[in-house]
Design a protein around this motif. Structure first.
Motif, PDB file in Angstrom:
ATOM      1  N   ARG A  83      48.717 105.593   4.941  1.00 53.32           N
ATOM      2  CA  ARG A  83      47.611 104.515   4.830  1.00 53.32           C
ATOM      3  C   ARG A  83      46.275 105.362   4.357  1.00 53.32           C
ATOM      4  O   ARG A  83      45.249 104.494   3.677  1.00 53.32           O
ATOM      5  CB  ARG A  83      47.499 103.791   5.948  1.00 53.32           C
ATOM      6  N   VAL A  84      45.831 106.249   4.828  1.00 53.46           N
ATOM      7  CA  VAL A  84      44.686 106.827   4.474  1.00 53.46           C
ATOM      8  C   VAL A  84      44.465 107.205   3.094  1.00 53.46           C
ATOM      9  O   VAL A  84      43.413 107.199   2.261  1.00 53.46           O
ATOM     10  CB  VAL A  84      44.616 108.280   5.471  1.00 53.46           C
ATOM     11  N   GLY A  85      45.704 107.647   2.472  1.00 53.23           N
ATOM     12  CA  GLY A  85      45.818 108.093   1.063  1.00 53.23           C
ATOM     13  C   GLY A  85      46.036 109.184   0.684  1.00 53.23           C
ATOM     14  O   GLY A  85      45.855 110.062  -0.055  1.00 53.23           O
ATOM     15  N   ILE A  86      46.512 109.950   1.780  1.00 48.51           N
ATOM     16  CA  ILE A  86      47.003 111.383   1.700  1.00 48.51           C
ATOM     17  C   ILE A  86      48.586 111.263   1.410  1.00 48.51           C
ATOM     18  O   ILE A  86      49.301 111.007   2.390  1.00 48.51           O
ATOM     19  CB  ILE A  86      46.612 112.095   2.939  1.00 48.51           C
ATOM     20  N   ALA A  87      48.976 111.893   0.378  1.00 47.55           N
ATOM     21  CA  ALA A  87      50.230 111.926  -0.117  1.00 47.55           C
ATOM     22  C   ALA A  87      51.179 112.901   0.788  1.00 47.55           C
ATOM     23  O   ALA A  87      50.487 113.696   1.293  1.00 47.55           O
ATOM     24  CB  ALA A  87      50.525 112.473  -1.510  1.00 47.55           C
ATOM     25  N   ASP A  88      52.422 112.750   0.725  1.00 51.32           N
ATOM     26  CA  ASP A  88      53.291 113.438   1.418  1.00 51.32           C
ATOM     27  C   ASP A  88      53.222 114.913   1.052  1.00 51.32           C
ATOM     28  O   ASP A  88      53.520 115.865   1.994  1.00 51.32           O
ATOM     29  CB  ASP A  88      54.770 113.001   1.419  1.00 51.32           C
ATOM     30  N   ASP A  89      53.067 115.302  -0.022  1.00 55.83           N
ATOM     31  CA  ASP A  89      53.106 116.559  -0.566  1.00 55.83           C
ATOM     32  C   ASP A  89      51.652 117.178  -0.469  1.00 55.83           C
ATOM     33  O   ASP A  89      51.388 118.370  -0.567  1.00 55.83           O
ATOM     34  CB  ASP A  89      53.309 116.905  -2.166  1.00 55.83           C
ATOM     35  N   GLY A  90      50.847 116.525   0.241  1.00 55.29           N
ATOM     36  CA  GLY A  90      49.334 117.253   0.518  1.00 55.29           C
ATOM     37  C   GLY A  90      49.344 117.777   1.816  1.00 55.29           C
ATOM     38  O   GLY A  90      48.387 118.137   2.289  1.00 55.29           O
ATOM     39  N   VAL A  91      50.490 117.759   2.688  1.00 57.47           N
ATOM     40  CA  VAL A  91      50.260 118.083   4.265  1.00 57.47           C
ATOM     41  C   VAL A  91      51.821 118.389   4.613  1.00 57.47           C
ATOM     42  O   VAL A  91      52.642 117.930   4.205  1.00 57.47           O
ATOM     43  CB  VAL A  91      49.701 117.157   4.970  1.00 57.47           C
ATOM     44  N   SER A  92      52.035 119.529   5.121  1.00 55.39           N
ATOM     45  CA  SER A  92      53.265 119.981   5.871  1.00 55.39           C
ATOM     46  C   SER A  92      52.948 120.299   7.274  1.00 55.39           C
ATOM     47  O   SER A  92      52.010 120.939   7.640  1.00 55.39           O
ATOM     48  CB  SER A  92      53.931 121.295   5.156  1.00 55.39           C
ATOM     49  N   ILE A  93      53.625 119.313   7.963  1.00 51.63           N
ATOM     50  CA  ILE A  93      53.262 119.226   9.526  1.00 51.63           C
ATOM     51  C   ILE A  93      54.491 119.979  10.326  1.00 51.63           C
ATOM     52  O   ILE A  93      55.648 119.475  10.262  1.00 51.63           O
ATOM     53  CB  ILE A  93      53.136 117.965   9.972  1.00 51.63           C
ATOM     54  N   ARG A  94      54.161 120.896  11.163  1.00 53.63           N
ATOM     55  CA  ARG A  94      55.037 121.477  12.071  1.00 53.63           C
ATOM     56  C   ARG A  94      54.713 121.225  13.721  1.00 53.63           C
ATOM     57  O   ARG A  94      55.447 121.267  14.598  1.00 53.63           O
ATOM     58  CB  ARG A  94      54.899 123.036  11.785  1.00 53.63           C
ATOM     59  N   ASP A  95      53.401 121.167  13.749  1.00 53.41           N
ATOM     60  CA  ASP A  95      53.143 120.733  15.359  1.00 53.41           C
ATOM     61  C   ASP A  95      51.666 119.746  15.268  1.00 53.41           C
ATOM     62  O   ASP A  95      51.079 119.602  13.907  1.00 53.41           O
ATOM     63  CB  ASP A  95      52.936 121.948  16.031  1.00 53.41           C
ATOM     64  N   GLY A  96      51.145 119.617  16.285  1.00 53.42           N
ATOM     65  CA  GLY A  96      49.962 119.143  16.249  1.00 53.42           C
ATOM     66  C   GLY A  96      48.610 120.062  16.443  1.00 53.42           C
ATOM     67  O   GLY A  96      47.649 119.272  16.074  1.00 53.42           O
ATOM     68  N   SER A  97      48.951 120.881  17.010  1.00 53.19           N
ATOM     69  CA  SER A  97      47.686 121.728  17.369  1.00 53.19           C
ATOM     70  C   SER A  97      47.256 122.808  16.126  1.00 53.19           C
ATOM     71  O   SER A  97      46.263 123.341  16.214  1.00 53.19           O
ATOM     72  CB  SER A  97      48.076 122.929  18.702  1.00 53.19           C
TER      73      SER A  97
END
Length: 508
Positions: free
Chosen positions: A380-394
């Motif tokens: 919703r912010v405008g960040i595509a899925d390929d702009g970030v890879s998430i493994r954890d919150g910290s």
């Protein structure tokens, strides 16, 4: 428990700051603040490129983007679309997503239930169930001492006439899944507070606080543990020495694998300052319930059965429609949690917040559900899925990846967000509380920077806002990866880059 006076004053201060932030961000309907000196984009870019390409930084992979928040104009970028390891800059994502999804007034509840009857003699038949829902602050952070919240719950039981628990204490952590750590966190890190295991029933940051002072030369160091508890055992094999020789083993801690039998070993210099190290426990829900049982007994409420029982599977939870709620602790608002995460870079709190996000928005308190909810927000912010890879919150995992451009997009969005003032206020400022306390002193950026730091081996990052006194608010992200330098050297380069930008766009 309510919010401390300090937290309330902080919230009021943030509300008072919002009009000023709105002006900096250039909300629709406000007049943009003009620069008093014409910005020299090319000159700033040349200076930054020269810095990043100079020795000893020339082998480092640099990623950066700097954008005028009001206009969206890109002032500088270098590898802005490139995925990079962000370290603790990852916390910006989970705190922004949580403020958006849950709001700053969201509160955690930790409950005491009983399934048995309270007899006239004060005996509670059956078990007493301590039910956690992910509160990061069952600790002494906002109250007087680590067990003060447990003492308040004990007082509530006493007021109800409870004098004895016929059964035992059940630690119910089934609000979240039973996965306590990420598989790619470093093994040594798992010994310490910054990689403590995650549980819906957490206590004292799931750590034991060891205070260390030198003893007499030749004798063990003086080491005390808090809170005291039979949950763990401790051996002190340390040694106080006149000086710690090169090649000698400095003081360290270890545990017997899979247990809470902890040993301190190594040398402590006789002239060393007192310090505190926080060592992570195994099985945090059992830790919480054991200390709670010990607190009950200290308050005069006997518990018949020992040890405690831990429930992780929601299908086996003893809490049902027949359970009676006896007492409940209500946490400070989410705003306080966000402050702890961004200001003090508290890793456990970021992981608890990510699982909370998953539970509240996806119905499952897991990393997978939390990450899915976070991605919903980022799209919703405008960040595509390929702009970030998430493994954890910290940001503790080196599997986290994000582009500098994505971080700047997030920062711009949050300054216009209804809770943007709270997000902005959670970021460290130069010379203030948090990770920028000792940086930028006596520099042109001292009164301009509000930013999140990040550090891992071979990684340093800094992302946030610059609020020049005579210019517009800038959102920026600078990330250094793949360097073999001392962290302090790369931090010096990051700080120099920020000062260069402030000078260039302040006209000073």
């Amino acid at each position: 428990a309510g919010v401390s006076a300090g937290a309330t004053a902080g919230a009021l201060l943030l509300l008072l700051l919002l009009p000023a932030l709105d002006g900096c961000a250039g909300r629709p309907g406000t007049s943009p603040t003009p620069h008093t000196a014409a910005p020299d984009d090319a000159g700033v870019a040349r200076s930054l490129d020269a810095l990043f390409e100079s020795r000893p930084y020339h082998r480092t992979t640099w990623g950066a983007q700097i954008v005028d928040v009001r206009s969206g104009r890109t002032l500088y970028e270098r590898n802005a679309p490139r995925l990079m390891i962000p370290a603790s800059n990852m916390k910006l994502l989970v705190t922004a997503a949580a403020l958006d999804a849950l709001g700053p007034h969201y509160r955690y509840r930790t409950s005491l239930y009983a399934n048995g009857e309270l007899r006239p003699d004060g005996t509670l038949s059956g078990n007493l169930i301590l039910y956690g829902r992910g509160d990061p602050n069952i600790s002494g952070r906002y109250v007087a001492g680590p067990t003060a919240i447990f003492s308040a719950l004990a007082d509530s039981l006493a007021c109800r006439g409870v004098r004895r628990v016929e059964g035992g204490i059940v630690a119910d952590q089934s609000w979240f899944d039973a996965d306590p750590t990420r598989p790619d966190w470093e093994a040594y890190d798992l010994l310490w507070w910054y990689a403590a295991p995650v549980s819906a029933l957490s206590f004292n940051d799931n750590s034991i606080d060891f205070t260390i002072r030198p003893g007499r030369p030749g004798e063990p160091a003086l080491i005390s543990a808090a809170p005291p508890s039979g949950f763990y055992s401790f051996r002190n094999l340390s040694r106080t020495v006149t000086r710690v020789d090169s090649g000698a083993v400095a003081l360290d801690f270890k545990r017997d694998p899979g247990t809470n039998r902890i040993t301190a070993y190594g040398d402590v210099a006789a002239d060393a300052q007192t310090e505190t190290e926080s060592f992570a426990v195994v099985d945090p829900a059992a830790y919480a319930a054991t200390v709670f049982r010990e607190t009950l007994e200290a308050e005069g409420i006997a518990v018949a059965r020992d040890p405690v029982t831990v429930v992780s599977d929601p299908r086996l939870s003893p809490v049902d429609s027949t359970s009676r709620l006896l007492a409940e602790h209500v946490s400070p608002p989410l705003e306080a949690v966000v402050n702890s995460i961004n200001l003090r870079s508290q890793n456990l709190h970021a992981e608890l917040l990510l699982k909370t996000l998953g539970k509240e928005k996806r119905g499952e308190g897991s990393w997978a559900a939390g990450i899915a909810a976070e991605r919903d927000f980022l799209r919703r912010v405008g960040i595509a899925d390929d702009g970030v890879s998430i493994r954890d919150g910290s940001g503790l995992s080196e599997g986290n990846l994000v582009t500098p451009g994505a971080l700047v997009t997030l920062l711009r969005h949050m300054l216009r967000h209804p809770h943007g003032g709270i997000f902005f206020g959670s970021l460290p400022a130069a010379g203030g509380e948090g990770s920028l306390r000792s940086r930028f002193s006596n520099s042109p950026a001292a009164d301009a920077i509000h930013a999140k730091t990040g550090t891992l081996e071979h990684v340093n990052s800094l992302s946030g806002y610059l609020v020049p006194v005579r210019g517009d608010t800038l959102a920026f992200s600078i990330i250094a990866n793949n360097h073999g330098l001392e962290s302090s050297q790369v931090v010096a380069a990051l700080d120099s880059a920020v000062v260069t930008v402030v000078r260039g766009y302040r006209g000073s």
